[in-house]
Write a protein that holds these residues in place. Structure first.
Motif, mmCIF file in Angstrom:
data_model
loop_
_atom_site.group_PDB
_atom_site.id
_atom_site.type_symbol
_atom_site.label_atom_id
_atom_site.label_comp_id
_atom_site.label_asym_id
_atom_site.label_seq_id
_atom_site.Cartn_x
_atom_site.Cartn_y
_atom_site.Cartn_z
ATOM 1 N N GLU A 22 0.740 -1.355 0.050
ATOM 2 C CA GLU A 22 -0.064 0.006 0.012
ATOM 3 C C GLU A 22 0.964 1.293 0.064
ATOM 4 O OE1 GLU A 22 -2.325 -0.184 3.558
ATOM 5 O OE2 GLU A 22 -3.774 -1.520 2.646
ATOM 6 N N VAL A 23 0.413 2.274 -0.616
ATOM 7 C CA VAL A 23 0.963 3.779 -0.277
ATOM 8 C C VAL A 23 0.849 4.156 1.117
ATOM 9 C CG1 VAL A 23 0.844 5.798 -0.912
ATOM 10 C CG2 VAL A 23 0.543 4.294 -2.727
ATOM 11 N N PRO A 24 1.786 4.170 1.997
ATOM 12 C CA PRO A 24 1.652 4.682 3.217
ATOM 13 C C PRO A 24 0.733 5.956 3.508
ATOM 14 C CG PRO A 24 3.938 4.250 2.880
ATOM 15 C CD PRO A 24 3.171 4.382 1.574
ATOM 16 N N PRO A 25 -0.111 6.002 4.510
ATOM 17 C CA PRO A 25 -1.154 7.013 4.854
ATOM 18 C C PRO A 25 -0.087 8.294 4.759
ATOM 19 C CG PRO A 25 -1.626 5.387 6.182
ATOM 20 C CD PRO A 25 -0.150 4.939 5.496
ATOM 21 N N GLY A 26 -0.867 9.462 4.439
ATOM 22 C CA GLY A 26 -0.042 10.738 4.307
ATOM 23 C C GLY A 26 0.966 10.785 3.284
ATOM 24 N N SER A 27 1.269 9.767 2.652
ATOM 25 C CA SER A 27 2.393 9.917 1.628
ATOM 26 C C SER A 27 2.270 10.856 0.622
ATOM 27 C CB SER A 27 3.064 8.620 1.185
ATOM 28 O OG SER A 27 3.885 8.668 0.160
ATOM 29 N N THR A 28 3.145 11.666 0.163
ATOM 30 C CA THR A 28 3.128 12.441 -0.967
ATOM 31 C C THR A 28 3.444 11.670 -2.298
ATOM 32 O OG1 THR A 28 5.192 13.506 -0.654
ATOM 33 C CG2 THR A 28 3.187 14.465 0.358
ATOM 34 N N SER A 29 3.874 10.619 -2.114
ATOM 35 C CA SER A 29 4.268 9.747 -3.206
ATOM 36 C C SER A 29 3.445 8.583 -3.662
ATOM 37 C CB SER A 29 5.671 9.003 -3.068
ATOM 38 O OG SER A 29 5.980 7.791 -3.833
ATOM 39 N N ASN A 30 3.424 8.009 -4.684
ATOM 40 C CA ASN A 30 2.430 6.853 -4.939
ATOM 41 C C ASN A 30 3.193 5.463 -4.958
ATOM 42 O OD1 ASN A 30 3.960 7.158 -7.364
ATOM 43 N ND2 ASN A 30 2.339 7.158 -8.903
ATOM 44 N N VAL A 31 4.324 5.538 -4.331
ATOM 45 C CA VAL A 31 5.292 4.391 -4.174
ATOM 46 C C VAL A 31 4.503 3.277 -3.071
ATOM 47 C CG1 VAL A 31 7.507 3.337 -3.662
ATOM 48 C CG2 VAL A 31 7.176 5.537 -4.900
ATOM 49 N N ARG A 32 4.137 2.147 -3.445
ATOM 50 C CA ARG A 32 3.784 1.208 -2.497
ATOM 51 C C ARG A 32 4.749 0.559 -1.938
ATOM 52 N NH1 ARG A 32 -0.037 -2.676 -5.912
ATOM 53 N NH2 ARG A 32 1.040 -4.027 -4.515
ATOM 54 N N HIS A 33 4.682 0.185 -0.532
ATOM 55 C CA HIS A 33 5.457 -0.296 0.473
ATOM 56 C C HIS A 33 4.809 -1.592 0.940
ATOM 57 C CE1 HIS A 33 8.579 2.823 0.610
ATOM 58 N NE2 HIS A 33 7.258 3.663 0.347
ATOM 59 N N PRO A 34 5.314 -2.471 1.412
ATOM 60 C CA PRO A 34 4.926 -3.665 1.878
ATOM 61 C C PRO A 34 4.040 -3.518 3.405
ATOM 62 C CG PRO A 34 7.295 -4.238 1.779
ATOM 63 C CD PRO A 34 6.929 -2.675 1.310
ATOM 64 N N VAL A 35 3.114 -3.966 3.773
ATOM 65 C CA VAL A 35 2.246 -3.711 5.093
ATOM 66 C C VAL A 35 2.776 -4.681 5.926
ATOM 67 C CG1 VAL A 35 -0.065 -3.575 6.015
ATOM 68 C CG2 VAL A 35 0.496 -2.724 3.595
ATOM 69 N N PRO A 36 3.418 -4.268 7.093
ATOM 70 C CA PRO A 36 4.040 -5.425 8.130
ATOM 71 C C PRO A 36 2.658 -6.140 8.761
ATOM 72 C CG PRO A 36 4.906 -3.287 8.300
ATOM 73 C CD PRO A 36 3.868 -3.024 7.505
ATOM 74 N N GLY A 37 2.887 -7.361 8.718
ATOM 75 C CA GLY A 37 1.839 -8.187 9.316
ATOM 76 C C GLY A 37 1.081 -8.977 8.212
ATOM 77 N N THR A 38 1.264 -8.751 7.003
ATOM 78 C CA THR A 38 0.234 -9.534 6.080
ATOM 79 C C THR A 38 0.903 -10.437 5.221
ATOM 80 O OG1 THR A 38 1.065 -7.676 4.343
ATOM 81 C CG2 THR A 38 -0.656 -6.893 5.541
ATOM 82 N N THR A 39 2.081 -11.047 5.698
ATOM 83 C CA THR A 39 2.860 -12.067 4.865
ATOM 84 C C THR A 39 2.283 -13.328 5.114
ATOM 85 O OG1 THR A 39 4.858 -10.885 5.539
ATOM 86 C CG2 THR A 39 5.097 -13.175 4.645
ATOM 87 N N GLU A 40 1.979 -13.872 3.772
ATOM 88 C CA GLU A 40 1.623 -15.399 3.710
ATOM 89 C C GLU A 40 2.758 -16.147 3.092
ATOM 90 O OE1 GLU A 40 -2.053 -15.586 1.598
ATOM 91 O OE2 GLU A 40 -3.004 -14.139 2.769
ATOM 92 N N LEU A 41 3.092 -17.109 3.641
ATOM 93 C CA LEU A 41 4.199 -18.006 3.159
ATOM 94 C C LEU A 41 3.653 -19.512 2.610
ATOM 95 C CD1 LEU A 41 7.003 -17.807 5.828
ATOM 96 C CD2 LEU A 41 6.844 -16.582 3.703
ATOM 97 N N VAL A 42 4.131 -19.673 1.406
ATOM 98 C CA VAL A 42 3.277 -20.881 0.793
ATOM 99 C C VAL A 42 4.568 -21.923 0.510
ATOM 100 C CG1 VAL A 42 2.097 -21.684 -1.113
ATOM 101 C CG2 VAL A 42 1.561 -19.576 0.082
ATOM 102 N N GLN A 43 4.606 -23.073 0.975
ATOM 103 C CA GLN A 43 5.388 -23.911 0.550
ATOM 104 C C GLN A 43 5.173 -24.539 -0.739
ATOM 105 O OE1 GLN A 43 7.654 -24.747 3.318
ATOM 106 N NE2 GLN A 43 9.144 -26.155 2.261
ATOM 107 N N VAL A 44 6.238 -24.730 -1.512
ATOM 108 C CA VAL A 44 5.970 -25.075 -3.030
ATOM 109 C C VAL A 44 7.096 -25.912 -3.396
ATOM 110 C CG1 VAL A 44 4.923 -22.942 -3.786
ATOM 111 C CG2 VAL A 44 7.514 -23.056 -3.799
ATOM 112 N N ARG A 45 6.974 -26.708 -4.496
ATOM 113 C CA ARG A 45 7.738 -27.770 -5.010
ATOM 114 C C ARG A 45 8.569 -27.300 -6.279
ATOM 115 N NH1 ARG A 45 9.703 -31.265 -2.477
ATOM 116 N NH2 ARG A 45 10.104 -32.514 -4.243
ATOM 117 N N GLU A 46 8.360 -26.091 -6.560
ATOM 118 C CA GLU A 46 8.958 -25.582 -7.614
ATOM 119 C C GLU A 46 9.163 -24.008 -7.567
ATOM 120 O OE1 GLU A 46 9.799 -25.895 -12.497
ATOM 121 O OE2 GLU A 46 7.862 -26.246 -11.768
#
Length: 140
Positions: A80-104
């Protein structure tokens, strides 16, 4: 000794090769500051990251490391773009991570609701070059 390595999705998409658990790969590893990954995977998991894999730029500074891949996890998180940011650069939102074990790992991942694919956490171990046994046949 097991290592944890960050692999950016775009590195494989651009010019990387697919890999699976059990494969032996030859990667250029760069040491990382775990804090650089804290927003992506959380501080606790980020502290486990030893290196990142690098295809572009600084890979000529170090010889490649041969590794046997043990596990692969896709990393997805919300941006997401951080609240109050004057830029439109999106940053990772802490606490939203999903890990998915994969075979490839191929640089692409199935869409998941409300999160974006960003890379892989790979566990691997260093391996030596394997050599074929020398012939002991003396019958000539």
């Amino acid at each position: 000794m097991t290592l944890t390595i960050w692999v950016d999705d775009w590195q494989i998409q651009c010019c990387g090769e697919n890999f699976t658990p059990g494969d032996v790969v030859s990667w250029h590893l760069l040491e990382v500051d775990p804090e650089d990954y804290a927003d992506l995977v959380g501080s606790e998991r980020a502290a486990e990251i030893d290196f990142c894999e690098e295809h572009h730029g600084r890979e000529g500074e170090h010889a490649p490391t041969r590794l046997r891949v043990l596990t692969i996890s896709e990393v997805h998180c919300r941006y997401e773009v951080p609240p109050g940011s004057t830029s439109n650069v999106r940053h990772p939102v802490p606490g939203t991570t999903e890990l998915v074990q994969v075979r490839e790992a191929d640089g692409w991942a199935a869409n998941r609701p409300h999160v974006d694919f960003t890379g892989y956490l790979v566990t691997a171990e260093r391996t030596e070059l394997s050599r074929a046994p020398e012939s002991t046949d003396t019958s000539g």
